[in-house]
Motif scaffolding. Structure first.
Motif, short mmCIF file in Angstrom:
data_model
loop_
_atom_site.label_atom_id
_atom_site.label_comp_id
_atom_site.label_asym_id
_atom_site.label_seq_id
_atom_site.Cartn_x
_atom_site.Cartn_y
_atom_site.Cartn_z
N VAL A 26 73.07 40.60 -45.26
CA VAL A 26 73.67 41.43 -44.20
C VAL A 26 72.85 41.35 -42.91
CG1 VAL A 26 75.06 43.00 -45.63
CG2 VAL A 26 72.72 43.64 -45.08
N VAL A 27 71.53 41.28 -43.05
CA VAL A 27 70.70 41.16 -41.83
C VAL A 27 71.00 39.83 -41.13
CG1 VAL A 27 68.33 40.93 -40.97
CG2 VAL A 27 68.88 42.73 -42.62
N ASP A 28 71.08 38.74 -41.91
CA ASP A 28 71.40 37.43 -41.31
C ASP A 28 72.78 37.48 -40.63
OD1 ASP A 28 69.03 36.43 -42.17
OD2 ASP A 28 69.85 35.24 -43.82
N ALA A 29 73.73 38.15 -41.30
CA ALA A 29 75.09 38.23 -40.74
C ALA A 29 75.09 39.06 -39.46
CB ALA A 29 76.05 38.83 -41.76
N TYR A 30 74.24 40.07 -39.42
CA TYR A 30 74.12 40.87 -38.18
C TYR A 30 73.59 39.99 -37.05
CZ TYR A 30 72.26 44.06 -34.76
OH TYR A 30 71.97 44.67 -33.57
N LYS A 31 72.54 39.21 -37.38
CA LYS A 31 71.95 38.34 -36.34
C LYS A 31 72.94 37.27 -35.88
CE LYS A 31 67.20 38.84 -37.98
NZ LYS A 31 66.26 38.24 -38.93
N ALA A 32 73.83 36.84 -36.80
CA ALA A 32 74.81 35.80 -36.45
C ALA A 32 76.04 36.39 -35.75
CB ALA A 32 75.23 35.06 -37.71
N GLY A 33 76.05 37.71 -35.55
CA GLY A 33 77.16 38.34 -34.83
C GLY A 33 78.39 38.61 -35.68
N ILE A 34 78.25 38.47 -37.01
CA ILE A 34 79.39 38.71 -37.91
C ILE A 34 79.50 40.21 -38.22
CG2 ILE A 34 80.24 38.27 -40.27
CD1 ILE A 34 78.57 35.56 -40.02
N LEU A 35 78.36 40.80 -38.52
CA LEU A 35 78.31 42.21 -38.95
C LEU A 35 78.05 43.12 -37.75
CD1 LEU A 35 78.08 43.40 -42.01
CD2 LEU A 35 75.76 43.93 -41.31
N ALA A 36 78.73 44.26 -37.72
CA ALA A 36 78.46 45.27 -36.69
C ALA A 36 77.13 45.96 -37.02
CB ALA A 36 79.59 46.30 -36.69
N ASP A 37 76.45 46.53 -36.02
CA ASP A 37 75.21 47.26 -36.35
C ASP A 37 75.51 48.39 -37.33
OD1 ASP A 37 76.52 48.71 -34.38
OD2 ASP A 37 74.85 48.73 -32.96
N SER A 38 76.64 49.06 -37.17
CA SER A 38 77.00 50.12 -38.12
C SER A 38 77.26 49.59 -39.51
CB SER A 38 78.26 50.85 -37.66
OG SER A 38 78.01 51.49 -36.46
N GLY A 39 77.57 48.30 -39.59
CA GLY A 39 77.78 47.67 -40.90
C GLY A 39 76.51 47.70 -41.75
N LEU A 40 75.35 47.65 -41.07
CA LEU A 40 74.06 47.74 -41.80
C LEU A 40 73.92 49.13 -42.42
CD1 LEU A 40 71.76 46.00 -39.16
CD2 LEU A 40 72.38 45.06 -41.39
N ILE A 41 74.32 50.13 -41.65
CA ILE A 41 74.22 51.52 -42.15
C ILE A 41 75.19 51.71 -43.31
CG2 ILE A 41 74.51 53.95 -41.53
CD1 ILE A 41 73.83 53.05 -38.59
N ALA A 42 76.42 51.20 -43.13
CA ALA A 42 77.43 51.31 -44.20
C ALA A 42 76.92 50.64 -45.47
CB ALA A 42 78.74 50.68 -43.73
N HIS A 43 76.25 49.50 -45.32
CA HIS A 43 75.72 48.79 -46.49
C HIS A 43 74.68 49.66 -47.22
CE1 HIS A 43 74.67 45.36 -48.99
NE2 HIS A 43 73.42 45.73 -48.85
N GLY A 44 73.83 50.32 -46.43
CA GLY A 44 72.80 51.19 -47.04
C GLY A 44 73.43 52.34 -47.80
N ARG A 45 74.49 52.89 -47.25
CA ARG A 45 75.19 53.98 -47.97
C ARG A 45 75.76 53.44 -49.29
NH1 ARG A 45 80.04 57.13 -45.97
NH2 ARG A 45 79.56 56.19 -43.97
N GLY A 46 76.35 52.26 -49.20
CA GLY A 46 76.88 51.64 -50.41
C GLY A 46 75.80 51.43 -51.46
N GLU A 47 74.62 50.96 -51.02
CA GLU A 47 73.50 50.72 -51.95
C GLU A 47 73.17 51.98 -52.76
OE1 GLU A 47 70.09 49.63 -49.66
OE2 GLU A 47 70.39 47.48 -49.99
N ALA A 48 73.17 53.13 -52.06
CA ALA A 48 72.79 54.38 -52.74
C ALA A 48 73.79 54.71 -53.85
CB ALA A 48 72.72 55.51 -51.72
#
Ligand code: PTJ
Length: 254
Positions: A26-48
């Motif tokens: 997800v971090v790589d996808a964020y850097k590549a412009g695929i993932l929104a910054d909020s997508g990182l937060i959503a991923h963390g919520r999913g992890e929990a």
């Protein structure tokens, strides 16, 4: 600033290897412009939530996946809606699922920019998608939603009778349903509005759920229509959500 690791830097015997590998993705996808910054937060919520499920596809989720497969096989125009998180984590798995279902793939982004649309389209095409909808200039619109999420491709979501919407926000699922469509969602949070609104909610990580769904479609495709209809009729989404919640709550008592 310290950078996040490359996946080859994570020791294979690390107890959180799979989870860390997804973080790198997800971090790589964020850097590549695929993932929104909020997508990182959503991923963390999913992890929990996934942690509480033991990071496994539960028997409860397997029942929802079987039902989702039946509903998608019964569909005349199935469509898979893809956002940044889905494109970041499972692009080839989405392409495989679309192939076995003969479904369309359509990009729909909450945080839509022309650059992100291009990046998501590219990752899907690189994964083997022949056609990717949702990039057109003048799409149709789904009633009851603010642009840009209201966008619906004429040959895709607009025409669809069943839409697979992995990991999204609640009011799109609601609007699709009030426009007469069935919605299958994959959401690790059984309490989310999407989870509660969808026709079928798979409470599982989409990295496990999508390949499992593809296998289930391959298994059920030999069955006749009335058997598939029975599977769909015998499913109670609210009960299934309660059962997932019970599993999560059970993890607190060890
Ligand atoms: O790519 P965009 O622009 O369309 O934006 C996508 C996000 C995810 C940012 C947007 O849709 C959003 O803000 O979503 P929410 O409201 O944060 O909801 C995300 C839901 O997905 C949460 O309930 C998470 O628990 C769940 N989730 C996160 N990762 C996964 C997941 N469910 C299944 N599998 C996952 N890997």
């Amino acid at each position: 600033m310290m950078n996040s690791k490359n996946s080859q830097d994570i020791p294979l015997d690390h107890p959180r290897y799979e989870s860390l590998k997804l973080r790198v993705k997800v971090v790589d996808a964020y850097k590549a412009g695929i993932l929104a910054d909020s997508g990182l937060i959503a991923h963390g919520r999913g992890e929990a939530f996934d942690y509480l499920l033991g990071e496994e596809t539960s028997p409860v989720a397997k029942k929802a996946i079987e039902t989702a497969a039946a509903i998608l096989l019964l569909a005349e125009h199935p469509v898979i809606s893809v956002n940044g998180n889905t494109a970041a984590l499972v692009p080839s798995e989405v392409v495989d699922l679309a192939r076995v279902l003969d479904a369309k793939i359509e990009i729909n982004l909450f945080y839509r920019t022309p650059d992100r649309v291009r990046a998501v389209e590219e990752v899907l095409k690189d994964a083997g998608a022949r056609e990717v909808l949702g990039t057109e200039e003048n799409p149709e619109h789904i009633r009851g939603l603010e642009s840009p999420r209201s966008r619906a491709s004429r040959e895709g979501v607009y025409k669809a009778d069943v839409v697979l919407v992995p990991l999204e926000d609640g009011d799109r699922a609601e609007a699709l349903i009030s426009n007469g469509k069935k919605v299958v969602t994959i959401d690790l949070n059984p309490l989310s509005r999407t989870a509660k609104t969808a026709t079928v909610t798979i409470v599982d990580n989409l990295v496990r759920a999508i390949p499992y769904l593809t296998r289930e479609v391959e298994k059920l495709r030999r069955m006749d229509k009335s058997t598939l209809q029975d599977i769909a009729r015998n499913f109670d989404n609210q009960q299934n959500l309660q059962d997932s919640l019970k599993l999560m709550l059970g993890s607190f008592s060890g």
